[in-house]
Design an enzyme around this catalytic site. Structure first.
Site, PDB file in Angstrom:
ATOM      1  N   SER A  13       0.841  -1.198   0.000  1.00 34.37           N
ATOM      2  CA  SER A  13       0.000   0.000   0.000  1.00 34.37           C
ATOM      3  C   SER A  13       0.879   1.252   0.000  1.00 34.37           C
ATOM      4  CB  SER A  13      -0.910  -0.005   1.227  1.00 34.37           C
ATOM      5  OG  SER A  13      -0.130  -0.025   2.409  1.00 34.37           O
ATOM      6  N   TYR A  54      -5.444   9.508  12.867  1.00 33.04           N
ATOM      7  CA  TYR A  54      -4.284   8.617  12.879  1.00 33.04           C
ATOM      8  C   TYR A  54      -4.576   7.299  12.160  1.00 33.04           C
ATOM      9  CZ  TYR A  54      -1.650  11.581  16.093  1.00 33.04           C
ATOM     10  OH  TYR A  54      -0.948  12.616  16.651  1.00 33.04           O
ATOM     11  N   ASP A  71      -8.030  11.208  -0.621  1.00 34.61           N
ATOM     12  CA  ASP A  71      -7.669  11.210  -2.038  1.00 34.61           C
ATOM     13  C   ASP A  71      -8.572  12.126  -2.859  1.00 34.61           C
ATOM     14  OD1 ASP A  71      -5.396   9.636  -2.145  1.00 34.61           O
ATOM     15  OD2 ASP A  71      -6.502   7.760  -2.326  1.00 34.61           O
ATOM     16  N   CYS A 382     -11.570  26.608  12.262  1.00 35.47           N
ATOM     17  CA  CYS A 382     -12.541  25.785  12.977  1.00 35.47           C
ATOM     18  C   CYS A 382     -12.266  25.855  14.484  1.00 35.47           C
ATOM     19  CB  CYS A 382     -12.535  24.362  12.436  1.00 35.47           C
ATOM     20  SG  CYS A 382     -14.018  23.406  12.864  1.00 35.47           S
ATOM     21  N   GLY A 384      -9.549  26.295  15.816  1.00 34.60           N
ATOM     22  CA  GLY A 384      -8.602  27.396  15.976  1.00 34.60           C
ATOM     23  C   GLY A 384      -9.290  28.736  16.140  1.00 34.60           C
ATOM     24  N   HIS A 516     -13.468  25.521   6.732  1.00 42.51           N
ATOM     25  CA  HIS A 516     -12.174  24.944   6.361  1.00 42.51           C
ATOM     26  C   HIS A 516     -11.772  25.437   4.963  1.00 42.51           C
ATOM     27  CE1 HIS A 516     -11.604  22.018   9.663  1.00 42.51           C
ATOM     28  NE2 HIS A 516     -12.933  22.057   9.713  1.00 42.51           N
ATOM     29  N   GLU A 518      -8.968  25.452   3.572  1.00 40.01           N
ATOM     30  CA  GLU A 518      -7.961  24.615   2.925  1.00 40.01           C
ATOM     31  C   GLU A 518      -8.578  23.614   1.949  1.00 40.01           C
ATOM     32  OE1 GLU A 518      -8.796  22.455   6.915  1.00 40.01           O
ATOM     33  OE2 GLU A 518      -8.854  24.479   6.082  1.00 40.01           O
TER      34      GLU A 518
END
Length: 544
Positions: A13, A54, A71, A382, A384, A516, A518
């Site tokens: 992977s 994680y 992805d 958010c 933050g 968000h 980003e």
């Protein structure tokens, strides 16, 4: 009818199927084709929304509120085509749909089986919502041989028969390892991987071979011979200096040409790659460097902040500077408060990203205070933004016990659970004890900016739309007292009930956003907030 490209992976992977799919789509797009990329994930979660970062990296959110695999972020960043609910499916979602049908009696008493019911559901997903497209690229998660992916492999095998071989192409990504003791690249793992594919009834048309060193012509011919593909359809894939160099690298090795030839389509005309050439020029010919301190709780795995990392890079592209990211664990600031200044002083700007839970929150608040008092550019996203409001409440508005109900009962809930909000479908309601999956404020929502605000000048507009993923919101009832403390609410939901943006007019660059940004940044179209933030960091670097 759209043509289909099925992308699979073998040997190990993490070879980069998502980047390869995104790069191939970008190359086809540069040739004038209309493309869309889809991700099939074999795990049993309905979506990654409840998974730890994680475990699976960041959760990427689309405009229509889908919580998807990271992805899809690569797909959007490389093609500019917005993702949708229909672009990511998991085994969990497939089985959830089938079981719901079975409970309703939709199968009319039939025995529900993997074949044909599960495979039909996968094919239905693959073929839905494809009007007006030239190519649909379908990436199959996992590695060939995984038991979880077998229904997906069978489904794409059937789908080739359904749509005709002339309308499909199988691209298989494998590893060609270098054995230092022997001084050789070894092709046997690729041969075995292709053998496993053919045992499932799938013969790859194109092989993409990840390798650390150039693939000699002899080894390329050997792979072609034993894997039953044309030599020109064996594509070497070496490491690139930047992920944004991958499309150019794949084109130079002939990936898009090999794929088009497998469809019998002309490939002689070169694609228009000027946007990618410009990106590489901006990455290579920089005019300076800045250091950004990112104070988070998942800094042990950078994929947890994948879109954030890329958006900062995009901000650097907009300013022709290299962005060095200093990943700082907020929890360590709580254990050693005296280290806050020492860790943050080398940074030209500070960013506190989104997250969930109390762990590390006081470290984030300490980072906000440092940025506010030292006049260092600050960007809160958010959580933050929420930490910026709590820090302001405590230290500039006189509310010593300010906190958030996310961390437990508090006498001063400056941040609290959203129980209802308006959407295009009507009023949405949530309860504190309800399900966690898919119940947040998700997707694109409008916001109205104050005309004379800093953020309005950055956007060049007073009406914006941004993507959200959160369950808690700054309490609008504290607006007046927080503004009296110097924190301006410069962006609100159209009904004026939900704070979207805060800023400090007395600070060089201090912005907190509930959404968000980003998620909408692209290398060829950096998000204005990130471009402005990095510009502020450049100015800060000249002061120190």
């Amino acid at each position: 009818m759209a043509r289909y490209i099925f992308i699979t992976g073998g040997v190990v992977s993490s070879l980069g199927k998502g980047l390869m799919a995104a790069s191939l789509a970008a190359l086809l797009q540069a040739r004038g084709y209309r493309v869309r990329i889809r991700k099939f994930d074999p795990y049993l979660n309905v979506d990654p929304g409840t998974m730890s970062p994680y475990q699976h990296g960041e959760v990427y959110v689309t405009d229509d509120g889908a919580e998807t695999d990271l992805d899809l972020g690569h797909y959007e960043r490389f093609t500019g085509v917005p993702g949708r609910q229909s672009d990511n499916v998991t085994s969990g979602r497939i089985y959830q749909t089938i079981i719901a049908k079975e409970r309703r009696g939709d199968y009319l008493g039939a025995t529900v089986q993997v074949i044909p019911h599960v495979t039909d559901a996968i094919k239905e997903f693959a073929r839905a919502d494809t009007d007006g497209l030239d190519f649909v690229l379908c990436e199959i998660g996992g590695t060939v041989g995984d038991i979880e992916s077998l229904p997906f492999m069978e489904a794409i095998r059937q789908l080739r028969n359904d749509i005709g071989r002339q309308n499909s192409c199988f691209v298989h990504l494998t590893l060609v390892p270098y054995i230092a003791a022997a001084g050789e690249l070894k092709t046997k793992p690729t041969q075995h991987s292709v053998r496993d594919m053919t045992a499932l009834g799938i013969q790859p048309d194109v092989l993409v071979c990840r390798c650390e060193r150039p693939l000699p012509p002899g080894e390329r011919a050997k792979i072609a011979l034993f894997c039953n593909v044309a030599p020109e359809a064996v594509i070497p894939a070496l490491d690139a200096r930047s992920i944004y160099g991958v499309p150019l690298q794949y084109h130079a090795e002939g990936l898009d040409t090999a794929v088009l030839r497998s469809f019998g389509l002309p490939a002689e005309q070169s694609p228009d790659l000027r946007r990618w050439d410009d990106i590489i020029d901006r990455l290579t010919n920089i005019e300076g460097e800045v250091t950004i301190g990112v104070v988070g709780k998942y800094v042990g795995l950078q994929d947890a902040y994948k879109s954030l990392h890329e958006a900062l890079v995009h901000g650097g592209l907009a300013n022709r500077v290299k962005v060095n990211i200093r990943w700082l664990d907020a929890e360590l600031f709580e254990q050693a408060p005296d280290d806050v200044a020492a860790q943050l002083e080398p940074c030209h700007a500070i960013l506190v990203p989104g997250g969930f839970g109390e762990r590390g929150s006081e470290g984030k608040i300490a980072s906000v205070r440092f940025a506010r008092e030292r006049k260092v550019p600050y960007f809160g996203i958010c959580l933050g933004m929420q930490m910026a409001c709590i820090e302001g409440a405590r230290n500039t508005a006189g509310i010593a016990e300010a906190s958030t109900t996310e961390f437990g009962p508090t006498p001063e809930p400056v941040v609290g659970l959203i129980t209802e909000w308006m959407t295009a479908e009507g009023l949405q309601k949530r309860e504190a004890g309800g399900d966690l999956g898919g119940t947040m404020r998700l997707g694109a929502y409008d916001a109205t900016l104050a005309g004379n605000s800093h953020v309005a000048s950055i956007y060049g507009a007073t009406a914006i739309s941004e993507r959200h993923r959160h369950r808690y919101e700054v309490n609008v009832h504290y607006k007046d007292v927080l503004e009296a403390g110097g924190l301006r609410f410069s962006g609100m939901s159209p009904d004026g009930q939900l704070p979207e943006i805060v800023e400090r007019p007395d600070h060089p660059w201090f912005v907190g956003v509930q959404f968000h940004p980003e998620l909408k940044s692209k290398p060829f179209e950096p998000h204005p907030l990130f471009a402005s933030f990095i510009e502020a960091a450049v100015k800060q670097s000249r002061l120190v």
